[in-house]
Scaffold this active site. Structure first.
Site, PDB file in Angstrom:
ATOM      1  N   TYR A 129     -12.786  10.263 -16.600  1.00  0.00           N
ATOM      2  CA  TYR A 129     -12.783   9.441 -15.676  1.00  0.00           C
ATOM      3  C   TYR A 129     -12.718  10.301 -13.767  1.00  0.00           C
ATOM      4  CZ  TYR A 129     -10.608   6.416 -11.787  1.00  0.00           C
ATOM      5  OH  TYR A 129     -10.174   6.030 -10.325  1.00  0.00           O
TER       6      TYR A 129
HETATM    7  N1  NAP Z   1      -5.669   4.018  -9.028  1.00  0.00           N
HETATM    8  C1  NAP Z   1      -5.657   4.634  -8.259  1.00  0.00           C
HETATM    9  O1  NAP Z   1      -3.999   5.772  -7.296  1.00  0.00           O
HETATM   10  C2  NAP Z   1      -6.342   5.305  -7.020  1.00  0.00           C
HETATM   11  C3  NAP Z   1      -6.899   6.507  -6.704  1.00  0.00           C
HETATM   12  C4  NAP Z   1      -7.496   6.918  -5.636  1.00  0.00           C
HETATM   13  C5  NAP Z   1      -8.398   6.111  -5.872  1.00  0.00           C
HETATM   14  N2  NAP Z   1      -8.650   5.081  -6.701  1.00  0.00           N
HETATM   15  C6  NAP Z   1     -10.444   3.832  -6.181  1.00  0.00           C
HETATM   16  O2  NAP Z   1      -9.715   3.055  -5.685  1.00  0.00           O
HETATM   17  C7  NAP Z   1     -10.620   2.136  -6.487  1.00  0.00           C
HETATM   18  C8  NAP Z   1     -10.110   0.937  -5.767  1.00  0.00           C
HETATM   19  O3  NAP Z   1      -9.083   0.331  -6.783  1.00  0.00           O
HETATM   20  P1  NAP Z   1      -8.200  -0.647  -7.059  1.00  0.00           P
HETATM   21  O4  NAP Z   1      -6.362   0.013  -6.699  1.00  0.00           O
HETATM   22  O5  NAP Z   1      -8.703  -2.156  -6.171  1.00  0.00           O
HETATM   23  O6  NAP Z   1      -8.821  -0.805  -7.996  1.00  0.00           O
HETATM   24  P2  NAP Z   1      -8.454  -2.248  -9.107  1.00  0.00           P
HETATM   25  O7  NAP Z   1      -7.776  -3.524  -8.540  1.00  0.00           O
HETATM   26  O8  NAP Z   1      -8.226  -2.270 -10.372  1.00  0.00           O
HETATM   27  O9  NAP Z   1     -10.319  -3.403  -8.628  1.00  0.00           O
HETATM   28  C9  NAP Z   1     -11.066  -3.239  -9.891  1.00  0.00           C
HETATM   29  C10 NAP Z   1     -12.432  -3.268  -9.018  1.00  0.00           C
HETATM   30  O10 NAP Z   1     -12.947  -3.215  -9.708  1.00  0.00           O
HETATM   31  C11 NAP Z   1     -13.826  -4.549 -10.650  1.00  0.00           C
HETATM   32  N3  NAP Z   1     -14.717  -3.862 -11.725  1.00  0.00           N
HETATM   33  C12 NAP Z   1     -13.136  -3.875 -12.962  1.00  0.00           C
HETATM   34  N4  NAP Z   1     -13.474  -3.211 -13.926  1.00  0.00           N
HETATM   35  C13 NAP Z   1     -15.285  -3.851 -14.368  1.00  0.00           C
HETATM   36  C14 NAP Z   1     -16.363  -4.251 -15.159  1.00  0.00           C
HETATM   37  N5  NAP Z   1     -16.421  -4.035 -16.030  1.00  0.00           N
HETATM   38  N6  NAP Z   1     -17.510  -4.927 -14.043  1.00  0.00           N
HETATM   39  C15 NAP Z   1     -17.280  -6.066 -13.181  1.00  0.00           C
HETATM   40  N7  NAP Z   1     -16.354  -5.355 -12.763  1.00  0.00           N
HETATM   41  C16 NAP Z   1     -14.992  -4.876 -12.330  1.00  0.00           C
HETATM   42  C17 NAP Z   1     -12.593  -5.815 -10.700  1.00  0.00           C
HETATM   43  O11 NAP Z   1     -13.405  -6.734 -10.899  1.00  0.00           O
HETATM   44  P3  NAP Z   1     -12.381  -7.810 -11.636  1.00  0.00           P
HETATM   45  O12 NAP Z   1     -11.452  -8.134 -10.415  1.00  0.00           O
HETATM   46  O13 NAP Z   1     -13.161  -8.974 -12.172  1.00  0.00           O
HETATM   47  O14 NAP Z   1     -11.231  -6.811 -12.620  1.00  0.00           O
HETATM   48  C18 NAP Z   1     -11.807  -4.766  -9.450  1.00  0.00           C
HETATM   49  O15 NAP Z   1     -12.785  -6.257  -8.253  1.00  0.00           O
HETATM   50  C19 NAP Z   1     -11.351   2.415  -7.611  1.00  0.00           C
HETATM   51  O16 NAP Z   1     -12.486   2.814  -7.631  1.00  0.00           O
HETATM   52  C20 NAP Z   1     -10.916   3.520  -7.867  1.00  0.00           C
HETATM   53  O17 NAP Z   1     -11.139   4.567  -8.275  1.00  0.00           O
HETATM   54  C21 NAP Z   1      -7.914   4.447  -7.572  1.00  0.00           C
END
Ligand code: NAP
Length: 216
Positions: A129
């Site tokens: 990832y």
């Molecule tokens: N977790 C961390 O600590 C962290 C740290 C830094 C950056 N980030 C990044 O921050 C960003 C936003 O994070 P977040 O917390 O808002 O994530 P999240 O709540 O998991 O939301 C992810 C989004 O991506 C969509 N998605 C996931 N799998 C998909 C698929 N197979 N097809 C189409 N859409 C899909 C989801 O759609 P659904 O609602 O339909 O599932 C949702 O809209 C991500 O890019 C992540 O990598 C995360």
């Protein structure tokens, strides 16, 4: 301003949409399910229903037409390699090309601090990832688009504090998703900040000041 959010159903995406609507912006986005479209519609977001993995740049482009900026905040958040490759990798490439085809020059990507997992033995899938995220930063940052990459530290779901640290390099710590969304909204309203990678974590500076401090 018209903003199209890929990942608008996600935690950061929803908060960003709310923040932009409160500022008077028009928000549209891509979702996977009809019930998500209906919920977002109640909040003033025009959502298109499609599976990102099934779209091509050509089929995505018409949805983006008329937007001033495309924000990509979809992510697998460390799911299987197949989903990571499709959503954190190919999806971004597709969206970047679709934005170009649609004549939308601004493209903002939510990425991750590359050293986020260092020393935690998170396993090969999570390593994959981080590798995909980094390679996509390379792709976006070498594109001709008017790009912006925001790398937040660990996302947490507590209430935002309204103050941050933002700049080309920040230590890995944590930050509330509300503060990430508020910072992103402020950055989208500051088009002088372009072609930059900015790292973001919790800190002492009010969001508007931190953004202004990064204007070249
Ligand atoms: N977790 C961390 O600590 C962290 C740290 C830094 C950056 N980030 C990044 O921050 C960003 C936003 O994070 P977040 O917390 O808002 O994530 P999240 O709540 O998991 O939301 C992810 C989004 O991506 C969509 N998605 C996931 N799998 C998909 C698929 N197979 N097809 C189409 N859409 C899909 C989801 O759609 P659904 O609602 O339909 O599932 C949702 O809209 C991500 O890019 C992540 O990598 C995360």
């Amino acid at each position: 301003m018209k903003v199209f959010i890929i990942g608008v159903s996600g935690a950061v995406g929803r908060l960003l949409a709310g923040n932009l609507i409160d500022r008077g912006d028009d928000v549209a986005g891509l979702v996977r399910r009809d019930e998500q479209r209906a919920q977002l519609s109640d909040r003033g977001v025009e959502a298109h229903v499609a599976e990102l993995a099934d779209l091509t740049a050509d089929s995505l482009a018409p949805m983006l037409t008329g937007a001033d900026v495309v924000v990509y905040t979809a992510g697998s958040n460390g799911g299987t390699r197949k989903v990571t490759a499709a959503i954190d990798g190919e999806g971004v490439v597709k969206a970047l090309e679709a934005a170009r085809l649609a004549g939308v020059s601004r493209f903002a990507l939510v990425s991750v601090l590359p050293e986020a997992g260092r020393g935690h033995d998170l396993g090969e899938d999570v390593e994959f990832y981080f590798a995909v995220k980094k390679l996509i930063d390379v792709t976006v940052s070498t594109s001709d688009q008017d790009w912006l990459i925001l790398r937040p530290s660990l996302l947490v779901d507590r209430e935002g504090i309204g103050t941050i640290s933002l700049g080309p390099a920040q230590p890995h710590d944590e930050i509330s998703r509300q503060d990430v969304a508020a910072t992103l909204a402020e950055l989208l309203h500051e088009p002088r900040i372009r072609k930059r990678i900015l790292e973001l974590t919790q800190g002492p500076t009010p969001i508007a000041w931190a953004v202004l401090a990064n204007v070249p």
